[in-house]
Motif scaffolding. Structure first.
Motif, PDB file in Angstrom:
ATOM      1  N   MET A  13       0.828  -1.200   0.000  1.00 22.35           N
ATOM      2  CA  MET A  13       0.000   0.000   0.000  1.00 22.35           C
ATOM      3  C   MET A  13       0.868   1.258   0.000  1.00 22.35           C
ATOM      4  O   MET A  13       1.807   1.366   0.768  1.00 22.35           O
ATOM      5  CB  MET A  13      -0.927   0.005   1.228  1.00 22.35           C
ATOM      6  N   THR A  14       0.513   2.190  -0.860  1.00 20.76           N
ATOM      7  CA  THR A  14       1.232   3.460  -0.933  1.00 20.76           C
ATOM      8  C   THR A  14       0.571   4.469   0.001  1.00 20.76           C
ATOM      9  O   THR A  14      -0.593   4.300   0.383  1.00 20.76           O
ATOM     10  CB  THR A  14       1.197   4.024  -2.364  1.00 20.76           C
ATOM     11  N   THR A  16      -0.600   7.262  -0.800  1.00 19.26           N
ATOM     12  CA  THR A  16      -1.759   7.801  -1.510  1.00 19.26           C
ATOM     13  C   THR A  16      -2.972   6.892  -1.332  1.00 19.26           C
ATOM     14  O   THR A  16      -4.091   7.374  -1.074  1.00 19.26           O
ATOM     15  CB  THR A  16      -1.438   7.975  -3.006  1.00 19.26           C
ATOM     16  N   ILE A  17      -2.769   5.589  -1.448  1.00 17.95           N
ATOM     17  CA  ILE A  17      -3.868   4.635  -1.261  1.00 17.95           C
ATOM     18  C   ILE A  17      -4.330   4.676   0.189  1.00 17.95           C
ATOM     19  O   ILE A  17      -5.538   4.661   0.470  1.00 17.95           O
ATOM     20  CB  ILE A  17      -3.445   3.210  -1.677  1.00 17.95           C
ATOM     21  N   TYR A  18      -3.391   4.746   1.121  1.00 18.59           N
ATOM     22  CA  TYR A  18      -3.726   4.847   2.542  1.00 18.59           C
ATOM     23  C   TYR A  18      -4.627   6.054   2.792  1.00 18.59           C
ATOM     24  O   TYR A  18      -5.675   5.940   3.437  1.00 18.59           O
ATOM     25  CB  TYR A  18      -2.440   4.936   3.364  1.00 18.59           C
ATOM     26  N   SER A  20      -6.510   7.647   0.672  1.00 15.02           N
ATOM     27  CA  SER A  20      -7.784   7.436  -0.008  1.00 15.02           C
ATOM     28  C   SER A  20      -8.701   6.530   0.806  1.00 15.02           C
ATOM     29  O   SER A  20      -9.896   6.801   0.948  1.00 15.02           O
ATOM     30  CB  SER A  20      -7.536   6.849  -1.393  1.00 15.02           C
ATOM     31  N   LEU A  21      -8.152   5.446   1.345  1.00 13.05           N
ATOM     32  CA  LEU A  21      -8.946   4.539   2.175  1.00 13.05           C
ATOM     33  C   LEU A  21      -9.394   5.226   3.456  1.00 13.05           C
ATOM     34  O   LEU A  21     -10.522   5.048   3.917  1.00 13.05           O
ATOM     35  CB  LEU A  21      -8.152   3.275   2.505  1.00 13.05           C
ATOM     36  N   CYS A  44     -11.746  -1.685   4.949  1.00 14.68           N
ATOM     37  CA  CYS A  44     -10.931  -0.476   4.736  1.00 14.68           C
ATOM     38  C   CYS A  44     -10.340   0.006   6.048  1.00 14.68           C
ATOM     39  O   CYS A  44      -9.165   0.377   6.116  1.00 14.68           O
ATOM     40  CB  CYS A  44     -11.766   0.631   4.106  1.00 14.68           C
TER      41      CYS A  44
END
Length: 94
Positions: A13-14, A16-18, A20-21, A44
């Motif tokens: 997980m990046t 950015t994804i973190y 977003s979640l 999530c």
């Protein structure tokens, strides 16, 4: 094709994804506006919490963090406004 496990997903997980979640959990909807199901929200949130633990996100920046302000043995209550100071005492009166 390799199988993506939950553990592997957390490791890959990046930031950015973190983020977003984390936002999806807070708003209870995906960036496109679709609402998260209860199961999606749970997964999530678990992913966000695992990411925070594995990436040593400071406690005060983690999801669900509450700073201790007026409760507990270390609190003096000095920062409580006078108009709120008696609320707990008044609540016990019947």
């Amino acid at each position: 094709m390799s199988e993506m496990t939950f553990e592997r997903m957390i490791q890959q997980m990046t930031p950015t994804i973190y983020e977003s979640l984390k936002q999806a959990v807070a708003l209870r909807k995906w960036p496109d506006g679709h609402r998260l199901t209860a199961e999606q929200t749970e997964l999530c949130l678990e992913a966000v919490m695992r990411y925070e633990a594995e990436n040593r996100v400071p406690e005060e920046q983690r999801v669900g963090y509450l700073s201790q302000r007026t409760c507990g043995s270390a609190s003096s209550g000095a920062d409580v406004p006078p108009e709120l100071a008696g609320l707990a005492r008044d609540a016990t009166r019947g």
